[in-house]
Design an enzyme around this catalytic site. Structure first.
Site, PDB file in Angstrom:
ATOM      1  N   GLU A  79      53.202  60.990  59.166  1.00 21.07           N
ATOM      2  CA  GLU A  79      53.320  60.604  57.757  1.00 21.07           C
ATOM      3  C   GLU A  79      51.969  60.348  57.095  1.00 21.07           C
ATOM      4  O   GLU A  79      51.802  60.607  55.898  1.00 21.07           O
ATOM      5  CB  GLU A  79      54.203  59.357  57.618  1.00 21.07           C
ATOM      6  CG  GLU A  79      55.673  59.589  57.907  1.00 21.07           C
ATOM      7  CD  GLU A  79      56.042  59.400  59.362  1.00 21.07           C
ATOM      8  OE1 GLU A  79      57.255  59.452  59.683  1.00 21.07           O
ATOM      9  OE2 GLU A  79      55.112  59.192  60.188  1.00 21.07           O
ATOM     10  N   PHE A 141      67.534  47.803  61.568  1.00 25.27           N
ATOM     11  CA  PHE A 141      66.767  48.844  62.257  1.00 25.27           C
ATOM     12  C   PHE A 141      65.929  49.634  61.245  1.00 25.27           C
ATOM     13  O   PHE A 141      66.424  50.080  60.212  1.00 25.27           O
ATOM     14  CB  PHE A 141      67.726  49.779  62.995  1.00 25.27           C
ATOM     15  CG  PHE A 141      67.042  50.937  63.680  1.00 25.27           C
ATOM     16  CD1 PHE A 141      66.204  50.718  64.762  1.00 25.27           C
ATOM     17  CD2 PHE A 141      67.230  52.231  63.224  1.00 25.27           C
ATOM     18  CE1 PHE A 141      65.576  51.772  65.393  1.00 25.27           C
ATOM     19  CE2 PHE A 141      66.602  53.294  63.856  1.00 25.27           C
ATOM     20  CZ  PHE A 141      65.769  53.064  64.945  1.00 25.27           C
ATOM     21  N   GLN A 142      64.657  49.780  61.556  1.00 26.87           N
ATOM     22  CA  GLN A 142      63.696  50.514  60.725  1.00 26.87           C
ATOM     23  C   GLN A 142      63.658  50.005  59.283  1.00 26.87           C
ATOM     24  O   GLN A 142      63.491  50.776  58.340  1.00 26.87           O
ATOM     25  CB  GLN A 142      63.982  52.023  60.756  1.00 26.87           C
ATOM     26  CG  GLN A 142      63.666  52.646  62.110  1.00 26.87           C
ATOM     27  CD  GLN A 142      63.660  54.151  62.112  1.00 26.87           C
ATOM     28  OE1 GLN A 142      64.304  54.789  61.271  1.00 26.87           O
ATOM     29  NE2 GLN A 142      62.945  54.738  63.057  1.00 26.87           N
ATOM     30  N   LYS A 191      69.273  53.923  51.275  1.00 20.86           N
ATOM     31  CA  LYS A 191      70.094  55.059  51.689  1.00 20.86           C
ATOM     32  C   LYS A 191      71.394  55.122  50.901  1.00 20.86           C
ATOM     33  O   LYS A 191      71.816  56.203  50.455  1.00 20.86           O
ATOM     34  CB  LYS A 191      70.375  54.963  53.186  1.00 20.86           C
ATOM     35  CG  LYS A 191      71.156  56.153  53.738  1.00 20.86           C
ATOM     36  CD  LYS A 191      71.294  56.054  55.252  1.00 20.86           C
ATOM     37  CE  LYS A 191      72.013  57.277  55.812  1.00 20.86           C
ATOM     38  NZ  LYS A 191      72.101  57.217  57.299  1.00 20.86           N
ATOM     39  N   MET A 507      28.014  58.325  63.047  1.00 20.75           N
ATOM     40  CA  MET A 507      27.410  57.308  62.191  1.00 20.75           C
ATOM     41  C   MET A 507      27.313  55.972  62.917  1.00 20.75           C
ATOM     42  O   MET A 507      26.360  55.207  62.716  1.00 20.75           O
ATOM     43  CB  MET A 507      28.203  57.162  60.892  1.00 20.75           C
ATOM     44  CG  MET A 507      27.489  56.331  59.833  1.00 20.75           C
ATOM     45  SD  MET A 507      25.915  57.047  59.289  1.00 20.75           S
ATOM     46  CE  MET A 507      26.495  58.197  58.031  1.00 20.75           C
TER      47      MET A 507
END
Length: 610
Positions: A79, A141-142, A191, A507
């Protein structure tokens, strides 16, 4: 077990057995699910590409997305890459980039990319699924409070709890993201809201009573700025990324030609004025050119256009441009006088500001005369001659990273798009590639995000398929997001990746060399000693073409071979010396007067030759 045919809320089918495709919005209300309304809204606002990954709470939207003939979906592997790809798409096209993720870890994986877009003022809309409304706040959940998490790193965000609000929310999200000072906007949709049926129509009525970005500058401030510009003896245009966001490059060139005032372009503004323009002094800042840094330090007037006086440009703020008055023009009033007090503050769109300044200069010169910049240009020319950008070849005979990047720029040319991660390779790409057009240089400037280059290049290629896109990446940065080569291979996005492989976090090693007594604590990546991973083999495993180059004599031929391949991503492992350093340099915490042209060489700006 529930099968696909007996699932809840089945989608009606036509007599042919095919699901009906979403009709284009035409103003007449139609019945649609929230998910269908979302897809139709994305179509209506002109979204061309969505970068994302499906998951449980966003699946209701992915179903009608399959039917869309106007929105292309690019299935990324992470993502964060979806967010960077949306940013790359936005930076190269000037349009709003779009990414999509599911709730919980899918949404939180977007946070770095949203913070990156926020720092660099890039218009992005992120759409995330959320747990159903009845489960919000239960640690389901999630579930994650992505609106709360992203509040500091987005321009605005929405939690949509009514499917009827989806069209208006999407329209407002795109408007907020792209207007005023651009930035990322997040839209979180539970949802069940995606599954509920609603009445969809377009266009919706937008309700943003407190959001009124100022576009037109105040005439009095423009006239005062023009007066200072015509009476200053050592003026400098300090040009930031806001000029590119405002599509004001043509207006800038006209103003510069009209006034003869020298110009510096920040890391985020490379290409806003062609590098070949005689008034262009280069990039200012920690690794800017000596003439650019010196000009700002000795200026008696700074005309800042779409710039924010970032610490990487100013160095120690108390010692920055001590003799200069400041004209500061910016679309965001919060930036003006935030770091450096502006003598003439101008709130407005850079395109309008620059156009009006050009007209106002004519009137100001008729009243106050035109300033003589001959002596100023003589001093600037002296710095140009004494301290040009350059580099030394490694004494051990290894390949010079600066040479590699310089040759890529010369062979790929100004029509190509160049992206970079963060670190030494980023600074060398900013220094040694000549940028002649806007939106040809994409990098993570404000946040400095490792892993930005490859997904940003992927997004840029999706937005500009006819342009060659090169990702200039470090071996450290490349290992963070190289899985997106698989996306590029499958989605036919044939980017070129030049891995500047110095075996280290470059760097970090440079700072350890300069400031930590050469104690190289955990900065050796093993890509030299162990050749782990083997970048050329990794490229092939991910569906691309892998090459390796270790000598100067092979640089041109390997670049040309890469340019001939237009149906697969290409990775070139450029094995370069581990001790090359980026110069010039202003050490962190010091003032710009302390700039070092190279190790042990400090330009004496006040000497008789300066």
């Amino acid at each position: 077990m529930t099968s696909a045919k007996t699932r809840q809320n089945p989608t009606p089918e036509t007599s042919s057995g095919q699901r009906p495709k979403p009709a284009p919005p035409n103003g007449a209300p139609v019945r649609a699910t929230g998910a269908q309304a979302l897809v139709r809204s994305l179509e209506a606002v002109g979204c061309e590409v969505v970068f994302g990954i499906p998951g449980g709470t966003i699946l209701p939207t992915y179903d009608p997305l399959l039917d869309s003939t106007r929105v292309r979906h690019v299935l990324v592997r992470h993502e964060q890459a979806a967010g960077h790809a949306a940013t790359g798409y936005a930076q190269v096209t000037g349009r709003t980039g779009v990414c999509m993720a599911t709730s919980g870890p899918g949404a939180t994986n977007l946070v770095t990319a949203l913070a990156d877009a926020h720092m660099d003022s890039v218009p992005v809309v992120a759409v995330t699924g959320q747990q159903s409304t009845g489960l919000i706040g239960t640690d389901a959940f999630q579930e994650a409070d992505i609106c709360g998490i992203t509040l500091p790193v987005t321009k605005h965000n929405f939690l949509v709890t009514d499917p009827a609000e989806i069209p208006r929310t999407i329209a407002e999200a795109f408007y907020i993201a792209s207007s005023g000072r651009p930035g990322p906007v997040l839209v979180d949709i539970p949802k069940d809201v995606q599954q509920l049926t609603t009445s969809f129509s377009w266009p919706p009525e937008q309700r943003l009573p407190g959001y009124r970005p100022v576009g037109k500058p105040h005439g009095k401030q423009i006239r005062e700025a023009a007066r200072l510009m015509t009476t200053a003896r050592r003026p400098v245009f300090y040009v930031g990324g806001g000029v590119l966001k405002a599509e004001a490059s043509a207006e800038l060139a006209q103003l510069v030609d009209r006034t003869g005032i020298p110009v510096v372009t920040t890391l985020m503004a490379r290409g806003a004025l062609p590098d070949s323009h005689p008034s262009h002094l280069g990039m200012p800042g920690m690794h800017g050119t000596v003439p650019a840094v010196a000009a700002m330090q000795r200026a008696d007037l700074l005309i800042a256009l779409g710039a924010r006086f970032d610490d990487r440009v100013t160095g120690q703020l108390s010692g920055f441009a001590p003799e200069a008055k400041v004209v500061h023009a910016d679309i965001d009033p919060a930036e003006i006088s935030k770091n450096r007090v502006a003598d003439v503050p101008i709130v407005g769109d850079c395109k309008e500001v620059i156009a009006e300044l050009t007209e106002a200069v004519d009137q100001a010169e008729s009243e106050y005369g035109s300033g003589d910049l001959t002596e100023w240009w003589e001093q600037l020319s002296g710095w140009r001659e004494r301290f040009p950008l350059g580099y030394d070849w490694p004494s051990d005979g290894t390949l010079s990273p600066e040479y590699v990047i310089e040759r890529i720029g010369q062979l790929a040319g100004p029509e190509a798009v160049y992206t970079a991660g963060v670190g030494q390779h980023q600074m060398w790409a900013a220094q040694f590639i000549n940028y002649q057009r806007p939106r040809s240089w994409l990098n993570s400037g404000g946040l400095g995000t490792m892993g930005y280059a490859v997904p940003a290049a992927m997004g840029a290629k999706a937005g500009a398929p006819d342009r060659q896109v090169w990702a200039i990446d470090g071996d450290g940065c490349f290992q963070m997001t190289n899985q997106e080569l698989a996306t590029c291979a499958i989605e036919r996005l044939p980017i070129k990746v030049a891995v500047i492989n110095n075996g280290n976090l470059g760097m970090v090693r440079q700072w350890q060399n300069l400031f930590y007594a050469e104690r190289y604590s955990h900065s050796d990546l093993g890509t030299h000693r162990h050749r782990i991973p083997d970048f050329s083999l990794l490229a092939e495993a991910l569906g691309g073409v892998g090459m390796r180059c270790e000598s100067a004599s092979d640089v041109d031929s390997v670049i040309e071979r890469a340019m001939e391949i237009d149906d697969q991503p290409v990775v070139i492992d450029f094995v370069v010396g581990k001790d090359a350093q980026v110069w010039p340099m202003v050490a962190a915490g010091t003032g710009n007067d302390e700039i070092m042209a190279a190790r042990g060489i400090r330009p004496l700006f006040d000497d008789d030759e300066g």
